[in-house]
Design a protein around this motif. Structure first.
Motif, PDB file in Angstrom:
ATOM      1  N   GLU A  21      72.685  99.385  33.168  1.00 24.44           N
ATOM      2  CA  GLU A  21      73.264  98.056  33.288  1.00 24.44           C
ATOM      3  C   GLU A  21      73.936  97.669  31.979  1.00 24.44           C
ATOM      4  O   GLU A  21      73.403  97.937  30.901  1.00 24.44           O
ATOM      5  CB  GLU A  21      72.187  97.037  33.640  1.00 24.44           C
ATOM      6  CG  GLU A  21      71.631  97.238  35.033  1.00 24.44           C
ATOM      7  CD  GLU A  21      70.780  96.076  35.480  1.00 24.44           C
ATOM      8  OE1 GLU A  21      71.028  94.957  35.019  1.00 24.44           O
ATOM      9  OE2 GLU A  21      69.895  96.309  36.294  1.00 24.44           O
ATOM     10  N   PRO A  22      75.115  97.055  32.057  1.00 23.92           N
ATOM     11  CA  PRO A  22      75.787  96.641  30.827  1.00 23.92           C
ATOM     12  C   PRO A  22      75.000  95.542  30.124  1.00 23.92           C
ATOM     13  O   PRO A  22      74.290  94.769  30.757  1.00 23.92           O
ATOM     14  CB  PRO A  22      77.139  96.125  31.303  1.00 23.92           C
ATOM     15  CG  PRO A  22      76.938  95.809  32.743  1.00 23.92           C
ATOM     16  CD  PRO A  22      75.848  96.713  33.244  1.00 23.92           C
ATOM     17  N   SER A  23      75.144  95.506  28.830  1.00 23.13           N
ATOM     18  CA  SER A  23      74.471  94.478  28.039  1.00 23.13           C
ATOM     19  C   SER A  23      75.051  93.110  28.379  1.00 23.13           C
ATOM     20  O   SER A  23      76.262  92.939  28.490  1.00 23.13           O
ATOM     21  CB  SER A  23      74.668  94.755  26.553  1.00 23.13           C
ATOM     22  OG  SER A  23      74.220  93.662  25.787  1.00 23.13           O
ATOM     23  N   ASN A  29      78.612  91.941  22.820  1.00 27.10           N
ATOM     24  CA  ASN A  29      79.871  92.173  23.521  1.00 27.10           C
ATOM     25  C   ASN A  29      81.060  91.657  22.717  1.00 27.10           C
ATOM     26  O   ASN A  29      82.124  92.273  22.711  1.00 27.10           O
ATOM     27  CB  ASN A  29      79.832  91.536  24.911  1.00 27.10           C
ATOM     28  CG  ASN A  29      79.020  92.369  25.877  1.00 27.10           C
ATOM     29  OD1 ASN A  29      79.221  93.566  25.976  1.00 27.10           O
ATOM     30  ND2 ASN A  29      78.110  91.743  26.572  1.00 27.10           N
TER      31      ASN A  29
END
Length: 68
Positions: A21-23, A29
């Motif tokens: 899962e993306p941060s 980001n």
């Protein structure tokens, strides 16, 4: 349990297949986006600020804040 394709195209079950899962951490980001844009724009901060949709002063502040 996920199904994975083997090289022959047949499906086999795999318990170890998980999508990362993306941060969702905004600061991380932001750092990544600024770094990528700085590289893409070859350090041209005016072009970076335009690409990211922020003012040059905001970009400078973030560069200082994040130690970029």
């Amino acid at each position: 349990m996920q199904k994975a394709l083997t090289p022959g195209g047949s499906k086999q079950q795999s318990d170890s297949f998980h999508l990362k899962e993306p941060s969702l951490n905004l600061k991380n980001n932001e750092i990544i986006l600024i770094q990528k844009s700085l590289v893409k724009q070859q350090g041209n901060k005016q072009a970076v600020s335009e690409e990211l949709g922020i003012s040059r002063s905001t970009l400078w502040r973030k560069i200082e804040e994040y130690g970029l």
